[in-house]
Design a protein around this motif. Sequence first.
Motif, PDB file in Angstrom:
ATOM      1  N   VAL A  53       0.867  -1.177   0.000  1.00 47.31           N
ATOM      2  CA  VAL A  53       0.000   0.000   0.000  1.00 47.31           C
ATOM      3  C   VAL A  53       0.900   1.221   0.000  1.00 47.31           C
ATOM      4  N   PHE A  54       0.545   2.185  -0.844  1.00 46.67           N
ATOM      5  CA  PHE A  54       1.305   3.426  -0.943  1.00 46.67           C
ATOM      6  C   PHE A  54       0.916   4.364   0.195  1.00 46.67           C
ATOM      7  N   VAL A  55       1.919   4.821   0.958  1.00 44.50           N
ATOM      8  CA  VAL A  55       1.694   5.776   2.039  1.00 44.50           C
ATOM      9  C   VAL A  55       2.537   7.030   1.878  1.00 44.50           C
ATOM     10  N   GLY A  56       3.302   7.090   0.805  1.00 40.88           N
ATOM     11  CA  GLY A  56       4.128   8.276   0.569  1.00 40.88           C
ATOM     12  C   GLY A  56       5.071   8.539   1.724  1.00 40.88           C
ATOM     13  N   ASP A  57       5.016   9.770   2.228  1.00 39.24           N
ATOM     14  CA  ASP A  57       5.904  10.139   3.330  1.00 39.24           C
ATOM     15  C   ASP A  57       5.152  10.332   4.647  1.00 39.24           C
ATOM     16  N   LEU A  58       4.027   9.623   4.804  1.00 41.18           N
ATOM     17  CA  LEU A  58       3.279   9.717   6.059  1.00 41.18           C
ATOM     18  C   LEU A  58       4.150   9.215   7.208  1.00 41.18           C
ATOM     19  N   LEU A  59       4.363  10.069   8.182  1.00 37.49           N
ATOM     20  CA  LEU A  59       5.252   9.716   9.286  1.00 37.49           C
ATOM     21  C   LEU A  59       4.765   8.522  10.096  1.00 37.49           C
ATOM     22  N   LYS A  60       3.485   8.317  10.141  1.00 38.49           N
ATOM     23  CA  LYS A  60       2.937   7.188  10.899  1.00 38.49           C
ATOM     24  C   LYS A  60       3.505   5.856  10.402  1.00 38.49           C
ATOM     25  N   PHE A 117       3.499  22.996  11.571  1.00 36.16           N
ATOM     26  CA  PHE A 117       2.883  22.044  10.662  1.00 36.16           C
ATOM     27  C   PHE A 117       3.268  22.448   9.248  1.00 36.16           C
ATOM     28  N   GLU A 118       4.012  21.564   8.588  1.00 36.21           N
ATOM     29  CA  GLU A 118       4.451  21.822   7.222  1.00 36.21           C
ATOM     30  C   GLU A 118       4.693  20.492   6.530  1.00 36.21           C
ATOM     31  N   ASN A 119       4.344  20.446   5.244  1.00 34.59           N
ATOM     32  CA  ASN A 119       4.563  19.240   4.446  1.00 34.59           C
ATOM     33  C   ASN A 119       4.022  17.980   5.112  1.00 34.59           C
ATOM     34  N   ARG A 120       2.806  18.085   5.636  1.00 28.16           N
ATOM     35  CA  ARG A 120       2.084  16.949   6.229  1.00 28.16           C
ATOM     36  C   ARG A 120       2.678  16.407   7.521  1.00 28.16           C
ATOM     37  N   SER A 121       3.550  17.153   8.154  1.00 26.64           N
ATOM     38  CA  SER A 121       4.076  16.673   9.424  1.00 26.64           C
ATOM     39  C   SER A 121       4.183  17.826  10.422  1.00 26.64           C
ATOM     40  N   TRP A 122       4.223  17.448  11.699  1.00 30.14           N
ATOM     41  CA  TRP A 122       4.378  18.409  12.782  1.00 30.14           C
ATOM     42  C   TRP A 122       5.836  18.363  13.213  1.00 30.14           C
ATOM     43  N   ASN A 123       6.539  19.461  12.990  1.00 28.25           N
ATOM     44  CA  ASN A 123       7.973  19.531  13.247  1.00 28.25           C
ATOM     45  C   ASN A 123       8.270  20.431  14.436  1.00 28.25           C
ATOM     46  N   VAL A 124       9.192  19.995  15.283  1.00 28.37           N
ATOM     47  CA  VAL A 124       9.623  20.776  16.435  1.00 28.37           C
ATOM     48  C   VAL A 124      10.985  21.366  16.098  1.00 28.37           C
ATOM     49  N   HIS A 126      14.156  24.083  17.254  1.00 21.54           N
ATOM     50  CA  HIS A 126      14.866  24.941  18.194  1.00 21.54           C
ATOM     51  C   HIS A 126      15.670  25.887  17.332  1.00 21.54           C
ATOM     52  N   GLN A 127      15.286  27.141  17.345  1.00 30.35           N
ATOM     53  CA  GLN A 127      15.816  28.141  16.421  1.00 30.35           C
ATOM     54  C   GLN A 127      15.556  27.638  14.998  1.00 30.35           C
ATOM     55  N   ASP A 128      16.572  27.447  14.191  1.00 31.09           N
ATOM     56  CA  ASP A 128      16.360  26.965  12.825  1.00 31.09           C
ATOM     57  C   ASP A 128      16.627  25.469  12.678  1.00 31.09           C
ATOM     58  N   ASN A 129      16.893  24.800  13.789  1.00 31.58           N
ATOM     59  CA  ASN A 129      17.259  23.386  13.745  1.00 31.58           C
ATOM     60  C   ASN A 129      16.047  22.495  14.012  1.00 31.58           C
ATOM     61  N   LEU A 130      15.825  21.533  13.125  1.00 36.07           N
ATOM     62  CA  LEU A 130      14.757  20.553  13.314  1.00 36.07           C
ATOM     63  C   LEU A 130      15.176  19.589  14.412  1.00 36.07           C
ATOM     64  N   GLU A 131      14.342  19.502  15.459  1.00 35.38           N
ATOM     65  CA  GLU A 131      14.632  18.609  16.581  1.00 35.38           C
ATOM     66  C   GLU A 131      13.929  17.271  16.432  1.00 35.38           C
ATOM     67  N   GLU A 132      12.641  17.301  16.094  1.00 32.29           N
ATOM     68  CA  GLU A 132      11.833  16.091  15.969  1.00 32.29           C
ATOM     69  C   GLU A 132      10.748  16.323  14.925  1.00 32.29           C
ATOM     70  N   ALA A 133      10.236  15.238  14.352  1.00 37.30           N
ATOM     71  CA  ALA A 133       9.113  15.317  13.409  1.00 37.30           C
ATOM     72  C   ALA A 133       8.094  14.253  13.793  1.00 37.30           C
ATOM     73  N   PHE A 134       6.810  14.604  13.677  1.00 40.59           N
ATOM     74  CA  PHE A 134       5.730  13.722  14.091  1.00 40.59           C
ATOM     75  C   PHE A 134       4.642  13.685  13.029  1.00 40.59           C
ATOM     76  N   GLY A 135       3.943  12.576  12.967  1.00 44.03           N
ATOM     77  CA  GLY A 135       2.871  12.416  12.007  1.00 44.03           C
ATOM     78  C   GLY A 135       1.565  13.049  12.434  1.00 44.03           C
ATOM     79  N   THR A 136       1.418  13.281  13.741  1.00 42.25           N
ATOM     80  CA  THR A 136       0.189  13.901  14.235  1.00 42.25           C
ATOM     81  C   THR A 136       0.543  15.000  15.225  1.00 42.25           C
ATOM     82  N   ARG A 137      -0.363  15.974  15.353  1.00 44.54           N
ATOM     83  CA  ARG A 137      -0.164  17.046  16.319  1.00 44.54           C
ATOM     84  C   ARG A 137      -0.177  16.471  17.734  1.00 44.54           C
TER      85      ARG A 137
END
Length: 153
Positions: A53-60, A117-124, A126-137
């Motif tokens: 099954v195609f899920v693309g880039d869904l973080l889940k 929330f950007e590109n279908r994911s919830w990103n955390v 710190h300043q300009d650095n991505l710390e974590e990415a999640f599939g849901t809020r």
Amino acid sequence: MLTFEQKQAIIESFPELTKKEVSLKRLNYHFEATLYEKSIVVEKLHPNGNGFVFVGDLLKYEKEASDQGLVNIRDYDEDALREIITASIDYLSEEIDDSPIVEAWTSREGTKLELVFENRSWNVYHQDNLEEAFGTRESAVQYLREEGFRSTK
């Protein structure tokens, strides 16, 4: 594990999917109303029960998905199969909003993070650095709260 026939019946219960036979008695199921070039939701369903099954880039599904965004459904039960097909159809029918949602979060020590929330994911961030990415809020908020952060409205 579901049989080929059981998987086929579950997949065919989605009226928005169209069956197309491919080689070696395998079946593809297309979502013709896709907003993207990709239209195959279920790919290469084989009589031995294997299929994708195609899920693309869904973080889940990031841990299960191949580089092509496909998840093997060989050992899926009915609920899991229905859930992943629904997620795929939603993914292929969802217009991406280019304007991100940004929330500020602060710790007791004064450290500031942004939940974006950007590109279908919830990103955390710190300043300009991505710390974590999640599939849901909900997952992102749980992480932030566990780390001692609170939303600053």
